[in-house]
Design an enzyme around this catalytic site. Structure first.
Site, short mmCIF file in Angstrom:
data_model
loop_
_atom_site.label_atom_id
_atom_site.label_comp_id
_atom_site.label_asym_id
_atom_site.label_seq_id
_atom_site.Cartn_x
_atom_site.Cartn_y
_atom_site.Cartn_z
N GLU A 52 37.12 15.40 -31.79
CA GLU A 52 36.54 15.67 -30.48
C GLU A 52 36.99 14.55 -29.54
OE1 GLU A 52 34.68 18.34 -30.01
OE2 GLU A 52 33.39 18.73 -31.74
N LYS A 104 33.03 20.52 -26.32
CA LYS A 104 33.90 21.62 -26.77
C LYS A 104 34.46 22.39 -25.57
CE LYS A 104 31.43 22.18 -31.16
NZ LYS A 104 32.38 21.35 -31.92
N ASP A 125 13.95 20.66 -25.09
CA ASP A 125 14.72 21.43 -26.07
C ASP A 125 14.75 20.74 -27.43
OD1 ASP A 125 16.03 23.85 -26.33
OD2 ASP A 125 17.95 23.15 -25.57
#
Length: 487
Positions: free
Chosen positions: A461, A162, A93
């Site tokens: 985060e 997330k 990817d």
């Protein structure tokens, strides 16, 4: 095609296709080969995903945090069992070397599911406030439907960073990965549902820059979490402001890494390399402005040059490879343009500076590049490049370097290498950044908050701090006696 998923989207617990959407071709960055063909979400797909999330969220929120946590921890176990498979997909990817993805990508995502799955009861606690005869208490409640918008440098990790806090807090999520790296998030959705996550709570839709506004502007979305560039962040913040949505953003950086003359030189060189060349330089927190005290500059550059030129560039699937390609042709061209700008503006090229000749001509490769004699005014010292380009600047004293380090619109991160820990703490106290390292760089375990200041975003985060961004505080006042009214 070697990485073709079952369908483009994962909604309400199953794969969904809609061929009316714009075609998204996923390319393997090492060769330019098309490895998957997907479709961007149409407005109907966006509506379907948000409706699924909205429908599933209340029942999920009514479950105990412990019950929600068990599911996340099962997902973490599955990710670890399939680490090799997920790492190879991440390499296809992104083009990042398998030696990186196998230790830093799915494993970090699994850590997030395990951490948030285990801390939920404590992390979501409220408080009791005595008020004489009366009292009050607070409780944390979920926001509802959350949107996550991911970047292309750590697609699986970002989906988990997330998704984990959003889910454990009782929310549902619709996640949109970058169109450059559309594959990993679909696998994360699969694994979550295999682990027992009820349908509709973690949905993945593909899209481009036209898809984001459909999500951000949707009236049923309560919160948006973005990892991306500063320009994208400004657009998302402006759109979300119209309906007063909760927003957190982890954006770009041009972070300072300061090396004092008493530092362990080999460690400092290693830190600078990790802070510039890991993931082929495509890391938002990179310390791309390396300030080296003048007395050690020559030796620092000598060791840095030798180690940089010894790095192995090649096939990302080869476990010996240390530097892979950029994520896309467009990103490679952007980085090459910055390298040429550095040369034109008078910086001294120490290492790299071009396209490696030992790799496929179709791949998106750039040599790891080091510039010295860089000044604060040069373009390569001011703008985020997001590639393997290190700028080395020199300095005389502490006050000078702090002033120069802070002279940036960004404030994501920074680092200090020195044997004097008193000085180290003094310096990090004065640096204008959200995440800082002393005698280390770019380590971000899920136990600690990560995020920036200034134009690098807001919110955090990971850690318990992330739960504050996926929940809101409800206050309850309890009267224990008769109500006295003055009328």
């Amino acid at each position: 095609m070697k990485a073709q998923p079952k369908a483009s989207h994962f909604i309400d617990g199953e794969y969904v296709e809609d061929s009316d959407g714009t075609v998204i071709e996923s390319l393997y960055p090492a060769t330019g080969e098309v490895i998957a063909r997907l479709h961007a979400a149409t407005p109907a797909i966006v509506e379907k995903a948000i409706a699924a999330a909205k429908s599933a969220q209340p029942e999920w929120a009514a479950m105990s945090p412990m019950a929600r946590g068990r599911i996340l921890k099962r997902a973490a176990d599955i990710m670890r069992e399939r680490n090799r498979e997920l790492s190879e997909l991440e390499t296809l990817d992104t083009g990042k070397p398998i030696q990186e993805t196998i230790v830093a990508d799915p494993t970090s995502g699994a850590d997030a599911f395990e951490f948030f799955g285990g801390v939920a009861p404590a992390g979501l606690n409220g408080s009791h406030i005595p008020l004489g005869q009366d009292f009050a208490y607070t409780k944390r409640v979920p926001l509802g439907v959350c949107v996550g918008i991911g970047a292309w440098n750590y697609p699986q990790q970002i989906a988990c960073w997330k998704g984990a806090p959003a889910l454990i807090a009782g929310n549902a999520m619709v996640f949109k990965p970058s169109e450059n790296t559309p594959l990993g998030a679909l696998k994360i959705a699969e694994i979550l549902h295999e682990a027992g996550l009820p349908k509709g709570l973690f949905n993945v839709i593909q899209g481009d820059r036209d898809t984001g506004p459909l999500l951000v502007n949707h009236p049923d979305v309560a919160k948006v979490s973005l990892t991306g560039s500063v320009p994208t962040g400004r657009r998302v913040a402006a759109a979300a402001a119209g309906s007063l949505k909760h927003v957190t953003m982890e954006l770009g950086g041009k972070s300072p890494l300061i090396v004092f003359d008493d530092a362990d030189l080999d460690s400092a060189v290693g830190g600078a390399m990790l802070g510039n060349f890991y993931s082929t330089g495509q890391v938002c927190s990179n310390g791309t402005r390396v300030f080296v005290q003048k007395g050690i500059k020559t030796e620092f550059l000598k060791r840095l040059k030798a180690r940089t030129e010894a790095m192995l560039i090649g096939d990302p699937m080869d476990e010996a490879t240390q530097i892979g390609p950029m994520v896309s042709w467009a990103q490679r061209e952007k980085v090459v343009a910055y390298i040429e700008k550095g040369k034109a503006e008078g910086a001294t090229l120490v290492a790299g500076g071009g396209i490696p000749n030992n790799v496929s001509g179709e791949g998106y490769y750039v040599q790891p590049t080091v510039f010295a004699d860089v000044t604060d005014e040069m373009t390569i010292a001011r703008e985020e490049i997001f590639g393997p380009v290190m700028s080395v600047l020199d300095f005389d004293d502490e006050d000078e370097v702090i002033t120069r380090a802070n002279a940036s619109e960004f404030g994501l991160s920074g680092g200090v290498f020195t044997a004097d820990l008193t000085r180290a703490h003094r310096v990090v106290d004065r640096l204008e950044a959200g995440t800082l390292w002393i005698n280390a760089y770019n380590l971000a375990p899920v136990e600690i908050p990560f995020g920036g200041s200034k134009q690098s975003g807001f919110g955090r985060e990971n850690s318990l701090a992330a739960l504050e961004h996926y929940s809101e505080l409800k206050t309850v006042y309890v009267g224990m006696g008769p109500v006295q009214a003055p009328y």
